[in-house]
Design a protein around this motif. Structure first.
Motif, mmCIF file in Angstrom:
data_model
loop_
_atom_site.group_PDB
_atom_site.id
_atom_site.type_symbol
_atom_site.label_atom_id
_atom_site.label_comp_id
_atom_site.label_asym_id
_atom_site.label_seq_id
_atom_site.Cartn_x
_atom_site.Cartn_y
_atom_site.Cartn_z
ATOM 1 N N ARG A 17 -8.329 -6.007 8.549
ATOM 2 C CA ARG A 17 -9.021 -5.141 7.570
ATOM 3 C C ARG A 17 -9.153 -5.861 6.241
ATOM 4 N N GLN B 248 0.818 -1.233 0.000
ATOM 5 C CA GLN B 248 0.000 0.000 0.000
ATOM 6 C C GLN B 248 0.849 1.280 0.000
ATOM 7 N N TRP C 171 -2.595 -4.727 9.649
ATOM 8 C CA TRP C 171 -3.805 -4.490 8.840
ATOM 9 C C TRP C 171 -4.511 -5.801 8.464
ATOM 10 N N LYS D 44 -2.788 0.275 -2.600
ATOM 11 C CA LYS D 44 -3.519 -0.276 -1.463
ATOM 12 C C LYS D 44 -4.620 -1.215 -1.941
#
Ligand SMILES: Cc1cc2nc3c(=O)[nH]c(=O)nc-3n(C[C@H](O)[C@H](O)[C@H](O)COP(=O)(O)OP(=O)(O)OC[C@H]3O[C@@H](n4cnc5c(N)ncnc54)[C@H](O)[C@@H]3O)c2cc1C
Length: 337
Positions: A206, A36, A203, A172
């Motif tokens: 997510r 990302q 992350w 990302k």
């Protein structure tokens, strides 16, 4: 969307994703590594000057993985012609009669890991700048040391690219559509892969949302110490001042780590048992997850890369991954599937 289909897409160019991508490329897999942020960056867990490498562990499975990880780090040094590891020794201190410290000693003995047990009276002689608190025992893992983290990360990424691997940074991932061919959407492109490896560090959850899975990962602040030099020049890697671990400190819930350097990222994600997650997705067998490295995963990078790549290639992993399965969180892991 391009018609190109990769053998594998890896999300996250931290140490775990980079090592996995390199192993895949070495095995002639057409591999895309998506990151990302623009590389190099300092917002994940893998950046910084140094990380501890050691075999001093209480668990058999970590010691076995570390035996091979040391070999793989040495291979990387040879392939790239750079120094990544520096031996400093690791001083482990812990409550003499605690279960953890006793188990660590027993494990090191049974695996014949080179070590020196330091009795109270000789401790000061060997390590004059550290106080051994009453009730604590001490031992040295003599082959432990530091890995040059930033350099290691750059090196693995460079080796990956020279094995025809493709890195796309500043991209990302915003969506994942599982399937026999997985579709991965970033802010600027759509990519397809026969398998997908998610190594997204803090992350992870997510990204896993897009696959209907959540792992019980908790953010904690790691206890990392930098020693202030009382005598200039004495506390440095070059002076062989060891890294150290204080097990079960009176001051808090987590062990304290000390090592020579000046940086630090401060956050990490831990699993409830502090063991890693290295497994296939429970519903989508071609989505592989490497997560929850719980503040001690860097040293395992090359071996984690190897086993995650084996899972991604549909092979039987060369280490027993049962301690790292998602099933162990059955009461915690949320699956909406
Ligand atoms: C302060 C500290 C000290 C530590 N000390 C040690 C030590 O001494 N020894 C040791 O062995 N380990 C140590 N560790 C642990 C070790 O550093 C980590 O386990 C390891 O770096 C984890 O690597 P990773 O690749 O899983 O995560 P990361 O390095 O965080 O990489 C994940 C990557 O995924 C990318 N990403 C996330 N989401 C997306 C997205 N949507 N799209 C594209 N890319 C994405 C991120 O940008 C990041 O680059 C320490 C950790 C910390 C925080």
């Amino acid at each position: 969307m391009s018609s190109e289909v990769y053998d594998c897409i890896v999300i996250g160019a931290g140490i775990q994703g980079s090592c996995t991508a390199y192993q895949l490329a070495k095995n002639q897999q057409k591999t895309l590594l998506l990151e990302q942020f623009v590389l190099p960056h300092s917002r994940g867990s893998s950046h910084g000057q140094t990380r501890i490498i050691r075999k001093a562990y209480e668990e058999n499975f970590y010691i076995q993985m570390m035996q091979e990880s040391y070999e793989l780090w040495a291979q990387l040094e040879e392939e790239a012609g750079v120094e990544l590891y520096r031996r400093t020794g690791l001083l482990v201190m812990g409550p003499e009669n605690s279960e953890g410290f006793s188990r660590l000693q027993a494990m090191m003995q049974s695996h014949k890991i080179p070590r020196v047990v330091l009795e109270k009276q000789e401790f000061r002689q060997h390590i004059p700048n550290v106080n051994l608190t009453d009730g604590n025992g001490a031992l040295m893992d003599t082959n432990a040391g530091v890995l040059y983290a930033d350099r290691a990360l750059r090196t693995v990424q460079r080796l990956f690219q020279s094995s025809e691997g493709v890195i796309k940074d500043g991209e990302k991932v915003i969506d994942i559509t599982p399937g026999a061919v997985v579709t991965v959407t970033t802010g600027s492109g759509v990519y397809r892969g026969r398998s997908l490896v998610i190594t997204a560090g803090p992350w992870a959850n997510r990204l896993l949302t897009h696959t209907g899975l959540q792992l019980p990962l908790k953010v904690v602040k790691i206890n990392v110490c930098y020693w202030k030099e009382k005598i200039p020049g004495t506390y440095s890697v070059s002076q062989r001042f060891p890294c150290f671990i204080q097990m079960e400190p009176k001051e808090g819930e987590y062990d304290i780590y000390g090592l020579p350097s000046n940086e630090y990222p401060g956050l990490m994600k831990v699993t409830p048992d502090h063991h890693f997650v290295l497994d296939s997705h429970p519903t989508y067998g071609n989505i592989i997850i490497g997560a929850g490295f719980s503040g001690h995963g860097f040293k395992f990078g090359p071996i984690i890369g190897k086993v995650l790549s084996q899972l991604a290639m549909g092979q039987v992993p060369s280490h027993d991954l049962s301690p790292f399965g998602i099933k162990r969180f059955q009461s915690h892991a949320r699956s909406s599937l």
